[in-house]
Write a protein that holds these residues in place. Structure first.
Motif, PDB file in Angstrom:
ATOM      1  N   ASN A   1       0.729  -1.126   0.043  1.00  0.00           N
ATOM      2  CA  ASN A   1      -0.032   0.024   0.129  1.00  0.00           C
ATOM      3  C   ASN A   1       0.781   1.257   0.037  1.00  0.00           C
ATOM      4  O   ASN A   1       0.443   2.482  -0.414  1.00  0.00           O
ATOM      5  N   ILE A   2       1.878   1.151   0.516  1.00  0.00           N
ATOM      6  CA  ILE A   2       2.828   2.212   0.507  1.00  0.00           C
ATOM      7  C   ILE A   2       4.319   2.101  -0.242  1.00  0.00           C
ATOM      8  O   ILE A   2       4.856   3.061  -0.461  1.00  0.00           O
ATOM      9  N   LEU A   3       4.870   0.872  -0.197  1.00  0.00           N
ATOM     10  CA  LEU A   3       5.952   0.375  -0.851  1.00  0.00           C
ATOM     11  C   LEU A   3       5.765  -0.193  -2.225  1.00  0.00           C
ATOM     12  O   LEU A   3       4.742  -0.331  -2.493  1.00  0.00           O
ATOM     13  N   PRO A   4       6.690  -0.346  -2.978  1.00  0.00           N
ATOM     14  CA  PRO A   4       6.634  -0.904  -4.362  1.00  0.00           C
ATOM     15  C   PRO A   4       5.782  -2.301  -4.379  1.00  0.00           C
ATOM     16  O   PRO A   4       6.248  -3.109  -3.358  1.00  0.00           O
ATOM     17  N   GLU A   5       5.095  -2.612  -5.367  1.00  0.00           N
ATOM     18  CA  GLU A   5       4.447  -3.911  -5.381  1.00  0.00           C
ATOM     19  C   GLU A   5       5.555  -4.869  -5.442  1.00  0.00           C
ATOM     20  O   GLU A   5       6.509  -4.825  -6.398  1.00  0.00           O
ATOM     21  N   ALA A   6       5.417  -6.019  -4.564  1.00  0.00           N
ATOM     22  CA  ALA A   6       6.679  -7.013  -4.614  1.00  0.00           C
ATOM     23  C   ALA A   6       6.020  -8.016  -3.872  1.00  0.00           C
ATOM     24  O   ALA A   6       4.883  -8.017  -3.026  1.00  0.00           O
ATOM     25  N   ASP A   7       6.859  -9.173  -4.075  1.00  0.00           N
ATOM     26  CA  ASP A   7       6.475 -10.444  -3.014  1.00  0.00           C
ATOM     27  C   ASP A   7       7.081 -10.287  -1.664  1.00  0.00           C
ATOM     28  O   ASP A   7       8.295 -10.774  -1.390  1.00  0.00           O
ATOM     29  N   TRP A   8       6.582  -9.565  -0.871  1.00  0.00           N
ATOM     30  CA  TRP A   8       7.023  -9.073   0.222  1.00  0.00           C
ATOM     31  C   TRP A   8       7.235 -10.147   1.442  1.00  0.00           C
ATOM     32  O   TRP A   8       8.196 -10.066   2.161  1.00  0.00           O
ATOM     33  N   GLU A   9       6.397 -11.174   1.067  1.00  0.00           N
ATOM     34  CA  GLU A   9       6.672 -12.504   2.113  1.00  0.00           C
ATOM     35  C   GLU A   9       8.309 -13.121   1.762  1.00  0.00           C
ATOM     36  O   GLU A   9       8.986 -13.366   2.553  1.00  0.00           O
ATOM     37  N   ALA A  10       8.513 -13.349   0.415  1.00  0.00           N
ATOM     38  CA  ALA A  10       9.714 -13.840   0.149  1.00  0.00           C
ATOM     39  C   ALA A  10      10.793 -12.975   0.467  1.00  0.00           C
ATOM     40  O   ALA A  10      11.818 -13.451   0.829  1.00  0.00           O
ATOM     41  N   ILE A  11      10.520 -11.851   0.340  1.00  0.00           N
ATOM     42  CA  ILE A  11      11.747 -10.573   0.703  1.00  0.00           C
ATOM     43  C   ILE A  11      12.035 -10.697   2.091  1.00  0.00           C
ATOM     44  O   ILE A  11      13.177 -10.915   2.482  1.00  0.00           O
ATOM     45  N   ALA A  12      10.923 -10.946   2.770  1.00  0.00           N
ATOM     46  CA  ALA A  12      10.959 -10.852   4.138  1.00  0.00           C
ATOM     47  C   ALA A  12      11.825 -12.347   4.707  1.00  0.00           C
ATOM     48  O   ALA A  12      12.759 -12.138   5.358  1.00  0.00           O
ATOM     49  N   GLY A  13      11.368 -13.264   4.041  1.00  0.00           N
ATOM     50  CA  GLY A  13      12.170 -14.720   4.251  1.00  0.00           C
ATOM     51  C   GLY A  13      13.589 -14.455   4.230  1.00  0.00           C
ATOM     52  O   GLY A  13      14.424 -15.143   4.863  1.00  0.00           O
TER      53      GLY A  13
END
Length: 295
Positions: free
Chosen positions: A208-220
């Motif tokens: 909603n505020i950061l670029p669209e991405a697979d944030w779950e994979a990035i977090a992992g």
């Protein structure tokens, strides 16, 4: 054939050996204080690559045209001091340690006093997947000349920065406040979010505020890096905190990141896991944070 000496034989040192050998550069020596422990990562790397450890740092650099220093951040100056007695006149000393501008300047003084040519190097990405072609910023009075020769060592992503030692280090460490800080933020957020069962909602909201991405994979990925390299990252962030403080700014964020990275390093044995939620839960269990009914 050019002779290359590696001081520090962890992840980056191994990449140098593999890529230099792949390019036909076979005259390589190495030294790491961890060679004293046969079970250390440095010792395992040497065995797996068939590289006989030098007896000490000075012996490792004797006759070397290029010395690559890839030690932990706090050992930047000590590494420079250790090679000085064996350094060949006009040898390149490529210092890619994540150390503060002040420590880089101290290391440069050691190398220049010994007749070497010091080049600071800031690695501006993980060493994988581009390996020696990764983006490096070169700095110091010899950076321009080294930049002209860098391609011959496979350093095709290197670019020349400032002629003053410490500017490349400042670039790297100010970036680290963001990157290592983001690792710590995601770790802390998701450890708590899993307790409340809201981790997927938290991750979904990031776009909603950061670029669209697979944030779950990035977090992992980010959390796993902290678990695997937390000790080294904590040292780097201590150097980042010193860099921020030298600018007159109170390093609250960098200092907090030191603590979270050091904490994460305790739980590297939980790697690998199949998914980010499984990884976070494995850390929570190992840390004694998991309670029946959580999530």
């Amino acid at each position: 054939m050019t002779r290359v000496a590696l001081i520090g034989f962890g992840e980056v040192g191994r990449v140098f050996v593999e890529d230099l050998r792949g390019a036909g550069q076979a005259d390589i020596t190495a030294w790491d204080t961890a060679f004293a422990d046969p079970g250390s990562k440095a010792s395992r790397n040497a065995r797996e690559l068939g590289l006989a450890p030098a007896p000490n740092a000075a012996a490792a650099v004797a006759g070397a045209d290029l010395v690559v220093s890839a030690v932990t951040a706090m050992n930047c100056v000590a590494a420079a001091s250790s090679v000085a007695p064996g350094l060949q006149h006009a040898a390149w000393y490529f210092d890619l340690n994540s150390s503060s501008p002040g420590h880089k300047q101290e290391a440069a003084a050691e190398i220049h006093a010994a007749g070497g040519r010091y080049v600071e190097a800031a690695l501006m990405s993980p060493i994988e997947p581009r390996r020696l072609a990764s983006p490096f910023i070169l700095g110091g009075p010899h950076a321009q000349r080294f930049g002209e020769a860098a391609g011959g060592f496979g350093l095709t992503g290197a670019r020349v920065g400032a002629a003053v030692v410490g500017v490349a280090a400042a670039t790297k460490l100010c970036r680290s406040v963001v990157v290592k800080g983001l690792e710590s933020l995601l770790s802390e957020s998701l450890l708590a979010a899993r307790h409340y069962g809201v981790d997927r909602e938290v991750i979904a909201s990031l776009s909603n505020i950061l670029p669209e991405a697979d944030w779950e994979a990035i977090a992992g990925y980010f959390i796993s890096r902290s678990l695997e390299h937390g000790v080294r990252r904590a040292e780097e962030m201590e150097e980042a905190a010193a860099t921020v403080a030298e600018a007159g700014v109170t390093p609250w964020m960098a200092s907090a990141t030191v603590e979270r990275q050091r904490w994460a390093a305790q739980f590297g044995e939980v790697l690998p896991q199949g998914s980010t939620p499984e990884l976070v839960d494995a850390v929570r269990i190992a840390a004694g944070l998991f309670e029946e009914g959580d999530g």
